[in-house]
Scaffold this active site. Structure first.
Site, PDB file in Angstrom:
ATOM      1  N   SER A 141      61.513  38.968  28.878  1.00 52.99           N
ATOM      2  CA  SER A 141      62.518  39.953  29.258  1.00 52.99           C
ATOM      3  C   SER A 141      63.452  39.292  30.257  1.00 52.99           C
ATOM      4  O   SER A 141      62.997  38.739  31.262  1.00 52.99           O
ATOM      5  CB  SER A 141      61.850  41.176  29.896  1.00 52.99           C
ATOM      6  OG  SER A 141      62.818  42.062  30.413  1.00 52.99           O
ATOM      7  N   ARG A 159      72.065  47.303  39.789  1.00 57.03           N
ATOM      8  CA  ARG A 159      71.712  48.616  39.241  1.00 57.03           C
ATOM      9  C   ARG A 159      72.498  49.782  39.843  1.00 57.03           C
ATOM     10  O   ARG A 159      72.909  50.690  39.113  1.00 57.03           O
ATOM     11  CB  ARG A 159      70.204  48.861  39.392  1.00 57.03           C
ATOM     12  CG  ARG A 159      69.313  47.913  38.590  1.00 57.03           C
ATOM     13  CD  ARG A 159      69.852  47.630  37.211  1.00 57.03           C
ATOM     14  NE  ARG A 159      68.889  46.939  36.351  1.00 57.03           N
ATOM     15  CZ  ARG A 159      69.215  46.096  35.404  1.00 57.03           C
ATOM     16  NH1 ARG A 159      70.496  45.806  35.208  1.00 57.03           N
ATOM     17  NH2 ARG A 159      68.297  45.534  34.651  1.00 57.03           N
ATOM     18  N   ASP A 163      63.348  49.086  37.885  1.00 55.75           N
ATOM     19  CA  ASP A 163      64.691  49.532  37.537  1.00 55.75           C
ATOM     20  C   ASP A 163      64.793  51.025  37.245  1.00 55.75           C
ATOM     21  O   ASP A 163      65.846  51.628  37.428  1.00 55.75           O
ATOM     22  CB  ASP A 163      65.220  48.731  36.348  1.00 55.75           C
ATOM     23  CG  ASP A 163      65.711  47.354  36.757  1.00 55.75           C
ATOM     24  OD1 ASP A 163      65.958  47.161  37.958  1.00 55.75           O
ATOM     25  OD2 ASP A 163      65.854  46.481  35.890  1.00 55.75           O
ATOM     26  N   ASP A 193      64.894  46.466  24.242  1.00 57.16           N
ATOM     27  CA  ASP A 193      64.562  47.836  24.637  1.00 57.16           C
ATOM     28  C   ASP A 193      65.686  48.827  24.336  1.00 57.16           C
ATOM     29  O   ASP A 193      65.450  49.897  23.776  1.00 57.16           O
ATOM     30  CB  ASP A 193      64.218  47.889  26.135  1.00 57.16           C
ATOM     31  CG  ASP A 193      62.963  47.089  26.458  1.00 57.16           C
ATOM     32  OD1 ASP A 193      62.138  46.888  25.554  1.00 57.16           O
ATOM     33  OD2 ASP A 193      62.816  46.661  27.611  1.00 57.16           O
TER      34      ASP A 193
END
Length: 400
Positions: A176, A95, A124, A15
């Site tokens: 992923s 994160r 996310d 990505d």
């Protein structure tokens, strides 16, 4: 004329790799790639080379594994934070720290925007943007998955091939993955459907499938000071070293694998496979020590608050007032959580072996069956009379 700068949260995966050429095409800006080291195993020179070859003008790699362990993972362990009572929050914990580093570099570079590669269906995007807003509520955020015409990871692979971007993902293995010091997550491809059997041996990266674990048990000792793990098997270690050591040890014995269907922040259900070997072991040991050092009321209150804490973290509210208040409470509960826990590791199991503490609330004289100077068996008579009184009244009135 100097171009404006955009800071990109870069991982080197599919990505974010295709995001660099897409940004250059659509924003005509200088792209600053930032890959925060939160304990993932990477060849950082290769990651930088790939970012620059993809079109980034500069690459940053803040090494923050110790900060991640001490300021984010350890508080979650102390809180026994498990989203929906199950998930140990490996991605959710990283994160807010990554968002903090992105803002720091954006300010250093005088960037006008921060870009992330999160999908519009995922958690996310919420976590990154909540974290960014906590440090800069004015900076622009770019989320290509909410803008571009790419509709799937298959489309993303085609775009990468078209732009000559080297990738490891294929349409056959389209998983992923997110890796950090706390865990590795696996999503996508044949994992998505709960109806599908998944061959763990082909997916797991740091954890042995049970079939491949040793046939002999192994013992580990973890030392805690004020709720924080400071040593493994008597050896003093930095926070990140504790986690990496326990990841290796637990992973060998198949500990901490979760195949789970979760409720995402935006409302849909999804299936993921998570490897959290060291984190699972650390939380089990910590809970064992707390059972010896905290009062019944404190444990009960912690369990209630931990549920809300995990929800806040999962939903990206690490820097919220509520979360900071909960952290203050949790810190207070850890003042007496000192001692050593030994566990036996075998075939995915963490079995209690020994727990000792200078602050233990277990008193052998009081808890034993004999007499002691604090409590007599006769003392229980009045307690039982008081406790059974409501039941006796209900029975007398014919209510039960």
């Amino acid at each position: 004329m100097t171009k404006e700068k955009i800071v990109l949260a870069y991982s080197g995966g599919l990505d974010t790799s295709i995001t660099i050429p897409w940004l250059k095409e659509n924003y005509d800006s200088e792209i600053i790639a930032v890959c925060v080291d939160v304990g993932q195993v990477e060849d950082w020179e290769e990651v930088e080379k790939k970012a620059l070859l993809s079109g980034a003008s500069k690459f940053y790699c803040p090494h923050a594994a110790d900060e991640f362990a001490k300021e984010y993972i350890f508080p979650a362990v102390s809180a026994h934070a498990k989203y929906q009572g199950t998930y140990l929050l490996g991605t959710a914990l990283a994160r807010p720290l990554i968002a903090k580093k992105l803002v720091e570099i954006a300010h250093l570079e005088n960037a006008v925007a921060i870009c992330h590669g999160c999908t519009g269906k995922g958690n996310d995007q919420v976590r990154f943007e909540m974290g960014i807003a906590a440090f800069d509520s004015e900076i622009k955020v770019i989320a290509p998955w909410r803008q571009w015409d790419i509709k799937s990871r298959e489309d993303a692979i085609d775009y990468a091939i078209q732009k000559g971007i080297p990738i490891t993902s294929t349409k056959e293995k389209i998983y992923s993955e997110d890796e950090n010091l706390m865990h590795i997550s696996h999503e996508g491809g044949d994992i998505e459907s709960p109806a599908n059997f998944v061959n763990y041996e082909s997916i797991l990266k740091i954890t042995n499938a049970l079939e491949n674990t040793p046939d002999e048990a192994e013992f580990v000792s973890i030392t805690f000071e004020k709720g924080l793990a400071v040593a493994v098997d008597g050896l003093k270690m930095e926070p990140s070293e504790v986690l990496s050591t326990l990841n290796h040890l637990s992973g060998k014995h198949g500990i901490g694998v979760l195949d789970w269907i979760e409720d995402r922040a935006i409302g849909m259900k999804s299936r993921g496979i998570y490897e959290t070997p060291g984190g699972a072991l650390l939380m089990e040991a910590h809970a064992r020590l707390e059972s010896l050092t905290l009062t019944k009321e404190t444990i009960k209150l912690k369990q209630m608050i931990s549920t809300e804490y995990a929800e806040l973290v999962y939903n990206g509210q690490w820097y919220s007032q509520a979360n900071l208040a909960i952290k203050a409470f949790m810190d207070k509960t850890q003042e007496c959580v000192n001692g050593e826990v030994q566990l036996k590791l075998y075939k995915g199991n963490m079995l209690p072996y020994s727990v000792t503490s200078p602050n233990q609330l277990f008193d052998e004289d009081v808890s034993g069956f004999g007499e002691d100077d604090l409590f007599s068996h006769h003392d229980a008579r009045g307690y039982i009379n008081v406790m059974t009184l409501p039941t006796k009244i209900q029975q007398r009135k014919g209510m039960i």
